[in-house]
Structures are given as C-alpha cells and as structure tokens.
Motif scaffolding. Structure first.
Motif, short mmCIF file in Angstrom:
data_model
loop_
_atom_site.label_atom_id
_atom_site.label_comp_id
_atom_site.label_asym_id
_atom_site.label_seq_id
_atom_site.Cartn_x
_atom_site.Cartn_y
_atom_site.Cartn_z
N LEU A 1 36.89 9.27 1.28
CA LEU A 1 35.67 8.48 1.22
C LEU A 1 34.76 8.89 0.07
O LEU A 1 34.04 8.06 -0.48
CB LEU A 1 34.88 8.63 2.53
CG LEU A 1 35.20 7.64 3.64
CD1 LEU A 1 36.61 7.82 4.14
CD2 LEU A 1 34.20 7.78 4.77
N THR A 2 34.76 10.17 -0.28
CA THR A 2 33.72 10.65 -1.19
C THR A 2 34.27 11.40 -2.39
O THR A 2 33.47 11.82 -3.24
CB THR A 2 32.76 11.60 -0.44
OG1 THR A 2 33.49 12.73 0.07
CG2 THR A 2 32.10 10.88 0.73
N ASN A 3 35.58 11.60 -2.52
CA ASN A 3 36.10 12.46 -3.57
C ASN A 3 37.34 11.89 -4.25
O ASN A 3 38.20 11.29 -3.60
CB ASN A 3 36.48 13.83 -2.99
CG ASN A 3 35.28 14.62 -2.50
OD1 ASN A 3 34.28 14.71 -3.18
ND2 ASN A 3 35.38 15.17 -1.31
N ASP A 4 37.43 12.09 -5.57
CA ASP A 4 38.72 12.03 -6.25
C ASP A 4 39.49 13.30 -5.89
O ASP A 4 38.90 14.31 -5.48
CB ASP A 4 38.52 11.97 -7.77
CG ASP A 4 37.72 10.75 -8.20
OD1 ASP A 4 37.73 9.75 -7.47
OD2 ASP A 4 37.08 10.82 -9.26
N VAL B 1 44.08 11.65 -8.59
CA VAL B 1 44.09 10.32 -7.97
C VAL B 1 42.66 9.97 -7.58
O VAL B 1 42.06 10.65 -6.74
CB VAL B 1 45.01 10.28 -6.73
CG1 VAL B 1 45.21 8.84 -6.27
CG2 VAL B 1 46.35 10.93 -7.02
N ALA B 2 42.11 8.95 -8.21
CA ALA B 2 40.75 8.53 -7.90
C ALA B 2 40.69 7.96 -6.49
O ALA B 2 41.69 7.46 -5.95
CB ALA B 2 40.26 7.50 -8.92
N SER B 3 39.52 8.00 -5.90
CA SER B 3 39.35 7.41 -4.57
C SER B 3 39.72 5.94 -4.61
O SER B 3 39.22 5.18 -5.44
CB SER B 3 37.90 7.57 -4.12
OG SER B 3 37.69 6.93 -2.89
N GLU C 1 28.52 11.75 -13.02
CA GLU C 1 29.58 11.87 -12.02
C GLU C 1 30.69 10.89 -12.35
O GLU C 1 30.43 9.81 -12.89
CB GLU C 1 29.00 11.56 -10.64
CG GLU C 1 29.96 11.74 -9.49
CD GLU C 1 29.28 11.52 -8.14
OE1 GLU C 1 29.97 11.65 -7.12
OE2 GLU C 1 28.06 11.23 -8.12
N SER C 2 31.92 11.26 -12.05
CA SER C 2 33.03 10.32 -12.19
C SER C 2 32.97 9.30 -11.06
O SER C 2 32.71 9.65 -9.91
CB SER C 2 34.37 11.08 -12.13
OG SER C 2 35.45 10.18 -12.14
N ALA D 1 39.14 5.28 -12.85
CA ALA D 1 38.26 6.44 -12.75
C ALA D 1 37.44 6.53 -14.03
O ALA D 1 37.97 6.85 -15.10
CB ALA D 1 39.08 7.71 -12.55
N VAL D 2 36.17 6.24 -13.94
CA VAL D 2 35.28 6.34 -15.10
C VAL D 2 34.91 7.80 -15.29
O VAL D 2 34.45 8.45 -14.37
CB VAL D 2 34.01 5.49 -14.88
CG1 VAL D 2 33.10 5.57 -16.11
CG2 VAL D 2 34.38 4.05 -14.56
#
Length: 592
Positions: free
Chosen positions: A294-297, A327-329, A505-506, A547-548
């Motif tokens: 929910l909150t993290n890559d 792996v991005a969220s 933040e990414s 993922a920015v």
C-alpha cells in the motif's frame, strides 16, 4: 449475454439480449447488454443506451428515465457497459467478499478477503479471453474491484474505482464485472479500489499467450512457472478501516513486509507459514512478481541467483540481467530464474525514497527449495506517434487548512491535515453519483469540472530540498473534482515531475485503461528544451505503472484510443486518499 439474478441473489450468465442502436467507430457497437440489477420486486432491469440510462418494466413493457446514482438496487444503477456484448464465450468466475480470521505476528485479526483466501485466488486466462467475474459482497462495508493493467477497451464500466466509474457494491449486493483481455500478455493483478481494502483483497492475473503460441523468450529451453509472488504489507493491530482513521496525519508504517501474505521466518510466530517454492535443478522458471504494497516500492531478490527480466506490466521488454529488481507499488515484473541447485532465500525489502517519513525497514523472506538439493527479442513499435497533447504534472504532498471543530482530525504537520495533489489540485470524489455516469448523461454540473490544468499553476525549482524550510512555496492545496478531456485518437505525452513541497519522494503513477510507453526519466527538474532529445523512441518499455524518481521526472506517451473515463493516480494508497489523482475522459470516436 444477459446477466440475471437468481432467487438466491446470485448473478448468473444466460443468453444474450441485444438491441440495434448507435454504431460509433471506437465507441458504441450495435448491441446493448441488459442486467437484472437486484430488483427487490423482481420486475426491473437496467438498460444502458448510448448517453442515456433507462429503467424498463418487464411486465408492462414501459420504459422511463431513471436517475443514475440511485441506491435502491444496491448497485447505484450503474452496472454494465453496452459495448461489452461480444460474440465469444466468456469465462465466468464466482467470487465472494467475506471476512476471515488469520494469525500473523503472534496475533489473530479479522480481515476482508475474496473466497476466504489471502492473497486471493489467481485468475488464469489467455490473451484475448473475456471473463465475467461475479462479485458478491458478504462483507460489512462497500467494495469495488479493479483489474489492474487490463486496458478494458471501450469498457470503463467494469474498471472499478469507486465514484469514478461505478458506485461501490454494498453489503449484501453483487456486481458482474466483464474483464476484456486484449493486448495484455504476462502478469497483472486485481485488487479492491476502496480505501485501504487492497491490503488484503488482492490476487494475481496470469495472462498466457494465445492458445498454440509460446513465450517469445523461450525458444531454446522450456520455461516452467512458479506460483505468483505477491509482495505486500501487514499491520499487526489495525485493519484497513482503522488505517484511514480521520486524523489528517500520515499512515503508521506497516509492521512487516510479506511474500504471499506471510512475513517469513525472520519474524516471530512466522516460521511455520513461511512460503516455500519448490524447483528442480537445471530447469528455467518464470517468476511473476507483483507489488501489492500500500505504501512502499520494494526490492526483490533471490540469493545466489541472477534474474533475467523479460516483461513488466504484462508487456514484453528487451531482456536484461539483474541481481535484484525494484518493483514499484502496483507494478508487476516477469523474470526468468535458472535453477542451479541448493536452498536459498527469496527476500523483499522496502525502497524508502523519502527518509523524512517513517517506514518499515523489515525484510520478508520465502524459501526457494530444490527437489534435489539466448532469448528472442520482443517486437517493438516501429515508431511512436507525434504528440498532440502535452501535460507537465507536478506531484506533491501538501496540507489542507484545519477547518474542523474537532482537533483530533487535524493531527498533521502544523496542526493541519495532510493532503496530496497533481498540479496543486487535490482530487476529491464527487459528492453525488460518479463521473462516468455523469459524463455519458451529459450532466457534469455538480459532479466534475473539465478543467484539470495542463501544467502547474506556477514554475519554481521543483526539486530544491530547501523549499520546506525557506517557505518560498506554500504547502497548501485546494480540493476539487477536476478532470482532463482528451480527443479520441490523440497522442498524449505526460511528464510527471516530483516536488519538494513537503519532501521529495518516488511516486508509482498508474493509469487505468491504457498501457503507455516510458520514453524518458531523469533527476532534477524536467527541461523541455533539452530532455526530450534523450528520449528512447526506439524500444521504450511499455507499462501501466511508472516509478517517478525521487526528486526527478518521468515521461510517458500513449494514444487515447480507449473511449471512456479513466482514473490516474499514485499507487501509494495514502496518496490516493489524500488526492494525488485525476481522471482522463477520452471522447468517443467518429460515427462510422
């Protein structure tokens, strides 16, 4: 097909009922799907016509206008697309939203699940299949399901986000989703799209090549599969509803990272449940890795093994080796593993891009166990289209002024409430109905405004880390339901720009209804006079979540050929709730 309700309240598939009507290229075909929408008296069905919704009385044969957004049928009267009737055999799957009690980290908790499973069941299909998924809500709160990464061509009605394309499924009600698999091939996933419910309501979608076809990376050796590997987060004491307690502050970090719902043997009371993946020496395996956090890559790796990444977000990529992957969220990665022998850990750990925010620094583990202790390149587009629409979209975590009389709802920084925004617009759900219905009824007034800005309201040094301390840029944003309307067929470029308003933040940015090409990335501020010269326009990866970079930018391109209403948002759920979202409305195609 017609979806009807049985005497037990279940939704079932029966024969097709069609009506000749509008024939728009790229929009409305000549058939209309009819759904019996939980009528308590057994008399009514809803007929969705182009740009109108009617309520038809089957006994009297009379039709009258209905009010989109009503709740008397438990489904807000917005259920099925008229364009989803297809001359093919749909696979029907039954799902049941229900609560079960599980034990993790030495404590029992009641969680919301699908069919009593955590993670939920894997859906396996082939490219081009059409699925009908009947969701029956036996839980205690509203729910919707999103088919993450499925383009749903001309079918936004089954996309899922609440109040954007549908009203939520109320407890005791049901909803039949039609999931149209078109160009996708690889790993996708499904999840709840209400609040933080996807913490436990999620599962994998495996889209195999068309029958008779093979993976493009498996010419020389057979490739076998392991079960999907779903990365997630676990809160020991709180359920999803408590995580969204209306305090205006940030979400408490999770207590554990998980692999397929289990923290692994580095955590207390967790060794018996540690996931074990069994392989055989000398064989090649396809790992399907999904970040449902929910909150993290998250980083993922297999000790003693090098992975070969072959796809992201169900689109093949030019294969490349990696000792570990990020792996991005919301993102998925397909990677090959050559089994050499032994017993090794698989591990997942948080990638924290904003070190000013507390985060879960734990490591989840699973075990790769052995039974005994040159890929073909994908086909890339020949060229990307010239750009018709350009957007520069800044992303920020902001504040909303505290105006509530209850001080407990203003526990964010400076005594205000945390918020998030795109181009300083903090998205809020409409107060009445949903955007999709309002658009096709021509009743936008009071629901949304079609004026989402193409660029930020002011230009400044977006990534300057001194911004918060200097106070040169105010941290406050404004709420609004502002959307961007795109012409059908337009070639769109969106540049996502991180900002340091309350810290860089990414951000994993996800677009519903489309896969896009990631044509560029960089650190610092995007320079529109210099950076496009470095775009990869030859073989860019095709994804649905990008993922920015922290303190940087990412550029995507797509062609708006999927008419409908499509949600775009950061895939960190707290940012979704705070307002780092907007909506693209893609107009219908021309009349044929």
């Amino acid at each position: 097909m017609k979806l009807e309700e049985s005497s037990r309240g279940e939704v079932k598939v029966s024969r097709a009922t069609a009506a000749a009507e509008h024939d728009h290229a790229g929009a409305w075909p000549a058939m209309v799907l009819i759904l019996l929408a939980h009528a308590r008296d057994g008399r009514h069905v809803h007929v969705m016509w182009p740009r109108s919704l009617q309520l038809r009385d089957l006994r009297g044969g009379k039709a009258k206008d209905s009010v989109y957004g009503g709740t008397s049928y438990g489904m807000c009267r917005c259920v099925v697309s008229p364009w989803t009737l297809m001359a093919c055999h749909a696979k029907t799957q039954e799902t049941r939203i229900e609560k079960v009690v599980v034990r993790r980290l030495c404590r029992q908790r009641s969680i919301l699940t699908v069919n009593g499973q955590f993670p939920g069941p894997t859906i396996r299909a082939s490219r081009g299949d059409v699925l009908v998924v009947n969701v029956r809500n036996h839980g205690d709160k509203n729910i919707v399901i999103h088919w993450h990464g499925v383009d749903q061509p001309r079918n936004p009605w089954s996309d899922g986000p609440e109040y954007v394309t549908q009203c939520p499924i109320q407890p005791g009600a049901a909803f039949a989703y039609r999931v149209i698999l078109s160009q996708e091939e690889g790993t996708l996933w499904w999840h709840a799209h209400t609040g933080f419910d996807r913490a436990t309501v999620h599962g994998a979608i495996v889209v195999l090549p068309k029958r008779g076809a093979a993976f493009p990376f498996a010419q020389s050796a057979a490739v076998e599969e392991t079960p999907p590997i779903i990365l997630g987060e676990w809160w020991r004491d709180d359920d999803a509803n408590q995580l969204l307690e209306d305090t205006g502050r940030d979400v408490r970090p999770s207590d554990a990272t998980t692999i397929n719902g289990e923290p692994g043997d580095l955590f207390p009371c967790s060794t018996p449940g540690t996931v074990r993946v069994r392989v055989e020496r000398g064989r090649t395996y396809l790992l399907r890795v999904i970040n449902a956090g929910l909150t993290n890559d998250m980083f993922f790796a297999v000790a003693g093994h090098r992975l070969t990444v072959v796809a992201t977000d169900a689109r093949y990529a030019k294969p490349f080796p990696a000792d570990h992957i990020m792996v991005a969220s919301g993102q998925t990665v397909d990677a090959l593993l050559h089994a050499a022998g032994g017993r090794y850990y698989m591990a997942a750990r948080t990638f924290a891009s904003n070190t000013n925010v507390d985060f879960n620094n734990s490591t989840a583990t699973a075990i790769l166990e052995y039974a005994d202790a040159s890929p073909a390149p994908p086909v890339f587009p020949a060229a990307l289209p010239a750009v018709d629409e350009r957007l520069l979209v800044t992303m920020a975590v902001n504040l909303l002024p505290c105006a509530a009389p209850n001080a407990t709802s203003c526990a964010g920084p400076r005594g205000d409430r945390l918020a998030a925004s795109l181009n300083n617009v903090s998205f809020q759900n409409p107060a009445a109905g949903d955007i999709l219905g309002a658009y096709y009824r021509g009743a936008a007034r009071g629901v949304y405004d079609a004026d989402f800005p193409d660029e930020p309201p002011s230009r400044f040094n977006f990534t300057d880390p001194g911004i918060p301390a200097a106070g040169l840029v105010g941290p406050f944003t404004e709420r609004g339901t502002r959307v961007k309307v795109l012409e059908h067929g337009a070639a769109v470029e969106v540049v996502f720009q991180d900002t340091a308003v309350l810290g860089t933040e990414s951000h994993p940015m996800h677009l519903h209804g489309f896969s896009f090409y990631v044509v560029g990335r960089g650190l610092g501020n995007f320079d529109e006079g210099r950076d496009p010269a470095g775009y990869n326009l030859a073989d860019p990866p095709r994804q649905n979540t990008v993922a920015v970079p922290k303190g940087g930018w990412a550029a995507i391109r797509f062609r708006a050929t999927n008419p409908g209403v499509w949600f775009m948002h950061c895939h960190f759920d707290c940012h979704v709730v705070w307002g780092m979202d907007t909506v693209f409305i893609v107009k219908d195609g021309r009349n044929s």
